[in-house]
Enzyme design. Structure first.
Site, PDB file in Angstrom:
ATOM      1  NE  ARG A 200      -3.276   0.148   3.011  1.00 55.93           N
ATOM      2  CZ  ARG A 200      -2.804   0.410   4.233  1.00 55.93           C
ATOM      3  NH1 ARG A 200      -2.247   1.574   4.494  1.00 55.93           N
ATOM      4  NH2 ARG A 200      -2.902  -0.486   5.194  1.00 55.93           N
TER       5      ARG A 200
ATOM      6  CE1 TYR B 110     -13.310  11.906 -17.280  1.00 52.10           C
ATOM      7  CE2 TYR B 110     -12.846  11.806 -14.931  1.00 52.10           C
ATOM      8  CZ  TYR B 110     -13.173  11.176 -16.115  1.00 52.10           C
ATOM      9  OH  TYR B 110     -13.370   9.820 -16.128  1.00 52.10           O
TER      10      TYR B 110
ATOM     11  CG  ASP C 225      -7.018  15.756 -15.878  1.00 53.24           C
ATOM     12  OD1 ASP C 225      -6.330  15.091 -16.689  1.00 53.24           O
ATOM     13  OD2 ASP C 225      -8.024  15.301 -15.311  1.00 53.24           O
TER      14      ASP C 225
ATOM     15  CE  LYS D  41      -9.581   7.510 -19.183  1.00 53.32           C
ATOM     16  NZ  LYS D  41      -9.859   8.827 -18.660  1.00 53.32           N
TER      17      LYS D  41
HETATM   18  C1  LIG Z   1     -10.479   9.311 -17.516  1.00 54.03           C
HETATM   19  C2  LIG Z   1     -10.102  10.620 -16.975  1.00 54.03           C
HETATM   20  C3  LIG Z   1      -9.846  10.784 -15.606  1.00 54.03           C
HETATM   21  C4  LIG Z   1     -10.051   9.671 -14.614  1.00 54.03           C
HETATM   22  O1  LIG Z   1      -9.218   8.607 -14.817  1.00 54.03           O
HETATM   23  P1  LIG Z   1      -9.570   7.090 -14.411  1.00 54.03           P
HETATM   24  O2  LIG Z   1      -8.283   6.393 -14.619  1.00 54.03           O
HETATM   25  O3  LIG Z   1     -10.675   6.648 -15.310  1.00 54.03           O
HETATM   26  O4  LIG Z   1     -10.010   7.126 -12.997  1.00 54.03           O
HETATM   27  C5  LIG Z   1      -9.450  12.024 -15.165  1.00 54.03           C
HETATM   28  N1  LIG Z   1      -9.320  13.067 -16.007  1.00 54.03           N
HETATM   29  C6  LIG Z   1      -9.583  12.954 -17.331  1.00 54.03           C
HETATM   30  C7  LIG Z   1      -9.443  14.148 -18.211  1.00 54.03           C
HETATM   31  C8  LIG Z   1      -9.967  11.723 -17.866  1.00 54.03           C
HETATM   32  O5  LIG Z   1     -10.235  11.620 -19.170  1.00 54.03           O
END
Ligand SMILES: *Cc1c(COP(=O)(O)O)cnc(C)c1O
Length: 382
Positions: free
Chosen positions: A49, A101, A173, A198
């Site tokens: 963890r 988001y 982000d 992503k």
């Molecule tokens: C998908 C996404 C997230 C969250 O990510 P997860 O891995 O799905 O929790 C945060 N910010 C943006 C812009 C995203 O596209």
């Protein structure tokens, strides 16, 4: 690995994850499927963890790709967001981009509002955002660029200056852009947050998030959040994501060229009402996009001006774009924000931020681009 910073992005992506294998010579690291570590080991691991070799390999690689000194990995992008927001306290104000988001918005509205964290939403493409920052004494300024799904481009270097003048740290982000195309820390941001799920992973087979920074105090807070809030990723997901990161550069080149070609086709040959893509000269913030990104990334949004039913029928006729949430994998996907990602947002609120019933978002994969264009052409009403 000490001089890796002087090497190119691709070299760092491939060679920075090769530690912990000295005794076996393994070229690819194993997955350390262990919850705990024997006390007194030389690398200081104690319990997964709070750290695991697979986290560290991924964190080092992502840090160097983001031009950051530090990186902390989390179980998902949303876990990374939770880690950052958990550092705030009751009474703190966040000034955030209004097209943020959806899950970030939901966390602020349905979880952190209960703990007294207040969020003021503004449009960062309007100069008036400056006054809101100056008059809010914010604990944090929160933006993303490009935004989802409108692909607004926000001038990161300029917002960093305005935030710092008000004594506030800036978090960006960076998920939609990827580390290869845009590096917020180089542009003056204090924190760069990425859903590695992503583009970094790129194969839609694991969830991981990360926060990168050059600030030691922030890094300590992130390490604390990882273990104290139980936000750690899994060793297997880190392993998969590190493997994905090795090909990030060439994937992003193809995502960007495919998406640009599809956007050009949509704009010139389909009669679409609007086509949004950061590297189309018609994009309202095209100049800023060109300045802070080295490619347009893989997301294209289009509004054909059709009815809700016609739009859904169009999406159902596509064969190479499965309808699915998420983005950034090698495979193309399509999304209908009004009935999928933003279905819970009231219609008037949605439309006020440009999410009409006829808006379609493509996550353009790395397939043969002529096939993708042909598929869209065949699905359009004749
Ligand atoms: C998908 C996404 C997230 C969250 O990510 P997860 O891995 O799905 O929790 C945060 N910010 C943006 C812009 C995203 O596209």
């Amino acid at each position: 690995m000490s001089n890796k910073e002087s090497k190119g992005f691709e070299t760092r992506a491939i060679h920075s994850g090769r530690d912990y294998v000295g005794e076996t010579g393994a070229v690819t690291p194993p997955v350390w499927l262990t919850s705990t570590f024997e006390y007194g080991n030389p690398n200081g691991f104690d319990y997964t963890r709070s750290g695991n070799p697979n986290f560290r390999l991924l964190e080092r690689t992502v840090a160097t790709l983001e031009s950051a000194q530090f990186c902390t990995s989390f179980g998902s992008g949303v876990s990374a967001i939770t880690a950052v927001v958990s550092t705030l306290k009751s009474g703190d104000v966040v000034v955030a981009e209004e097209n943020i988001y959806g899950c970030t918005f939901r966390l602020f509205a349905q979880v952190f509002a209960k703990f007294g964290v207040e969020v003021r939403y503004v449009d960062f493409t309007e100069a008036s955002y400056r006054e809101v920052i100056a008059s809010s004494n914010p604990a944090l300024v929160w933006i993303e660029s490009p935004t989802n799904p409108n692909l607004k481009i926000i001038d990161i270097a300029e917002v960093a200056e305005v935030a710092h003048a008000a004594g506030a740290p800036l978090i960006v982000d960076n998920t939609f852009s990827s580390s290869y195309l845009q590096r917020p820390i180089e542009l003056g941001a204090d924190l760069s947050l990425i859903s590695l799920t992503k583009y970094t992973n790129g194969h839609s087979d694991a969830l991981v998030g990360a926060v990168c920074t050059n600030d030691e105090t922030w890094q300590e807070k992130m390490i604390f959040a990882q273990k104290a809030l139980g936000l750690q990723p899994s060793p297997m997901d880190c392993w998969l994501t590190l493997r994905g990161a090795k090909t990030e550069a060439i994937r992003m080149e193809r995502h960007s060229s495919n998406a640009l070609a599809l956007a050009e086709f949509l704009e010139s040959e389909t009669g679409a009402v609007t086509v949004r893509y950061p590297f189309l000269p018609s994009h309202p913030q095209y100049e800023i996009a060109k300045r802070q990104m080295s490619g347009g990334s893989g997301i294209v949004t289009v509004d054909f001006g059709m009815s809700l039913e016609e739009t859904q029928a169009f999406l159902d006729r596509l064969t190479l774009f499965p309808k699915a949430e998420s983005l950034g994998g090698v495979e193309s996907l399509c999304c209908h924000p009004a009935s999928m990602t933003h279905a819970s947002v009231p219609k008037e609120t949605r439309e006020a931020v440009g999410i009409t019933d006829s808006l379609v978002r493509f996550s353009v994969g790395i397939e043969t681009v002529a096939d993708l264009i042909e598929d869209v052409k065949n699905a359009l009403p004749s």
